[in-house]
Motif scaffolding. Structure first.
Motif, PDB file in Angstrom:
ATOM      1  N   THR A   9      25.796 -58.480 128.372  1.00  0.00           N
ATOM      2  CA  THR A   9      27.119 -58.112 128.874  1.00  0.00           C
ATOM      3  C   THR A   9      28.095 -59.232 128.539  1.00  0.00           C
ATOM      4  O   THR A   9      27.974 -60.334 129.078  1.00  0.00           O
ATOM      5  N   PRO A  10      29.063 -59.003 127.655  1.00  0.00           N
ATOM      6  CA  PRO A  10      29.966 -60.079 127.240  1.00  0.00           C
ATOM      7  C   PRO A  10      30.867 -60.545 128.383  1.00  0.00           C
ATOM      8  O   PRO A  10      31.380 -59.741 129.160  1.00  0.00           O
ATOM      9  N   ALA A  11      31.064 -61.857 128.452  1.00  0.00           N
ATOM     10  CA  ALA A  11      32.034 -62.426 129.379  1.00  0.00           C
ATOM     11  C   ALA A  11      33.395 -62.591 128.714  1.00  0.00           C
ATOM     12  O   ALA A  11      34.395 -62.830 129.394  1.00  0.00           O
ATOM     13  N   ILE A 109      38.232 -58.367 130.900  1.00  0.00           N
ATOM     14  CA  ILE A 109      37.455 -59.240 130.005  1.00  0.00           C
ATOM     15  C   ILE A 109      38.411 -60.076 129.158  1.00  0.00           C
ATOM     16  O   ILE A 109      39.265 -59.526 128.449  1.00  0.00           O
ATOM     17  N   PRO A 110      38.310 -61.402 129.202  1.00  0.00           N
ATOM     18  CA  PRO A 110      39.210 -62.264 128.420  1.00  0.00           C
ATOM     19  C   PRO A 110      39.065 -62.014 126.915  1.00  0.00           C
ATOM     20  O   PRO A 110      37.981 -61.670 126.427  1.00  0.00           O
ATOM     21  N   ARG A 111      40.178 -62.262 126.200  1.00  0.00           N
ATOM     22  CA  ARG A 111      40.233 -61.960 124.766  1.00  0.00           C
ATOM     23  C   ARG A 111      40.886 -63.127 124.020  1.00  0.00           C
ATOM     24  O   ARG A 111      41.864 -63.714 124.505  1.00  0.00           O
ATOM     25  N   ALA A 112      40.333 -63.443 122.857  1.00  0.00           N
ATOM     26  CA  ALA A 112      40.909 -64.495 122.019  1.00  0.00           C
ATOM     27  C   ALA A 112      40.911 -64.022 120.566  1.00  0.00           C
ATOM     28  O   ALA A 112      40.149 -63.132 120.177  1.00  0.00           O
ATOM     29  N   CYS A 168      29.797 -64.847 124.534  1.00  0.00           N
ATOM     30  CA  CYS A 168      30.935 -64.286 123.805  1.00  0.00           C
ATOM     31  C   CYS A 168      30.484 -63.247 122.776  1.00  0.00           C
ATOM     32  O   CYS A 168      29.546 -63.487 122.004  1.00  0.00           O
ATOM     33  N   LEU A 169      31.172 -62.127 122.772  1.00  0.00           N
ATOM     34  CA  LEU A 169      31.010 -61.126 121.727  1.00  0.00           C
ATOM     35  C   LEU A 169      32.110 -61.351 120.692  1.00  0.00           C
ATOM     36  O   LEU A 169      33.265 -61.583 121.035  1.00  0.00           O
ATOM     37  N   VAL A 170      31.742 -61.297 119.418  1.00  0.00           N
ATOM     38  CA  VAL A 170      32.694 -61.486 118.319  1.00  0.00           C
ATOM     39  C   VAL A 170      32.805 -60.194 117.527  1.00  0.00           C
ATOM     40  O   VAL A 170      31.794 -59.561 117.209  1.00  0.00           O
ATOM     41  N   LEU A 171      34.027 -59.821 117.204  1.00  0.00           N
ATOM     42  CA  LEU A 171      34.278 -58.672 116.333  1.00  0.00           C
ATOM     43  C   LEU A 171      34.837 -59.188 115.015  1.00  0.00           C
ATOM     44  O   LEU A 171      35.874 -59.859 114.998  1.00  0.00           O
ATOM     45  N   GLU A 172      34.151 -58.899 113.932  1.00  0.00           N
ATOM     46  CA  GLU A 172      34.477 -59.432 112.609  1.00  0.00           C
ATOM     47  C   GLU A 172      34.352 -58.346 111.552  1.00  0.00           C
ATOM     48  O   GLU A 172      33.615 -57.378 111.726  1.00  0.00           O
ATOM     49  N   ASP A 173      35.074 -58.525 110.444  1.00  0.00           N
ATOM     50  CA  ASP A 173      34.894 -57.600 109.319  1.00  0.00           C
ATOM     51  C   ASP A 173      34.186 -58.252 108.151  1.00  0.00           C
ATOM     52  O   ASP A 173      33.543 -57.568 107.354  1.00  0.00           O
TER      53      ASP A 173
END
Length: 229
Positions: A9-11, A109-112, A168-173
């Motif tokens: 579960t991402p924080a 959920i915090p976002r960066a 942390c979950l990362v979304l990348e292409d």
């Protein structure tokens, strides 16, 4: 084939920018190719694709090898002018980004952002695309010593949010960004844009999904699960 479950579960969720949130990779390549053609260089598409996800220094080196330092600088200056006009108009969003950000905000959920773009341009692009207020931290290549695939920018994003990297979950292409996230001890989901992952990239063992909508569905299922980690 069923989609694997998200293993934690991402924080916090950390986003790449170009090609993931903004449909900018195609615009960048088009501007570079046009600027090169204006100077008599019909360069192969593979050259432009090889720049995706890399720092400005790497892209400059690749252009130096193709056309030389003088021509490189002229091409970059012209492409920047072409690109600035597109940025000022507001770069189109990638499909599903608004729905993803709305969902994360609703869940608290915090976002960066963690982008290889330099800070002034990154802020300009995010603001013009009406995305800047949606993030708790903006981390750019201006803020770290080593660009992706080094982990620096993702570690900075985690520190900025006050969250452990492993949460942390990362979304990348791009493959470059995926390697940076893995090196930071994070959990990347790759949503390919211009570059389809080859066998070497797939061997990294991370999740690869077709769209941001699929990533959001994965998050929704995880957050709805009765047991949280």
């Amino acid at each position: 084939m069923s989609t694997p479950a998200l293993p934690f579960t991402p924080a916090a969720v950390i986003f790449d920018m170009d090609g993931l949130m903004l449909d900018s990779e195609r615009a960048i390549i088009a501007c570079l190719a046009e600027a090169a053609r204006e100077r008599g260089h019909d360069l192969p598409e593979l050259l432009w694709l090889s720049m995706v996800g890399h720092s400005e220094a790497v892209c400059r080196h690749l252009l130096d090898e193709a056309v030389g330092e003088v021509q490189r600088e002229q091409i970059l200056q012209r492409s920047h002018a072409l690109y600035d006009a597109i940025v000022a108009a507001g770069m189109p969003h990638r499909p599903g980004i608004i729905e993803m950000l709305d969902f994360l905000q609703l869940q608290g959920i915090p976002r960066a952002v963690a982008t290889s773009t330099r800070r002034p341009l990154a802020l300009k692009k995010l603001e013009a695309a009406s995305l800047l207020p949606r993030f708790d931290a903006i981390c750019t290549s201006s803020d770290v010593e080593h660009p992706k695939p080094a982990p620096d920018i993702y570690l900075l994003a985690a520190r900025s949010l006050g969250i452990e990297p492993s949460r942390c979950l990362v979304l990348e292409d791009s493959p470059t960004g995926v390697r940076a996230a893995l090196a930071a001890g994070m959990h990347p989901i790759q949503i390919p844009d211009l570059l389809e992952p080859d066998d070497t990239v797939r061997a990294l063992g991370h999740l690869i999904l077709p769209s941001l909508d699929d990533a959001r569905a994965l998050l929704e299922r995880r957050l709805a699960a009765p047991l949280r980690d």
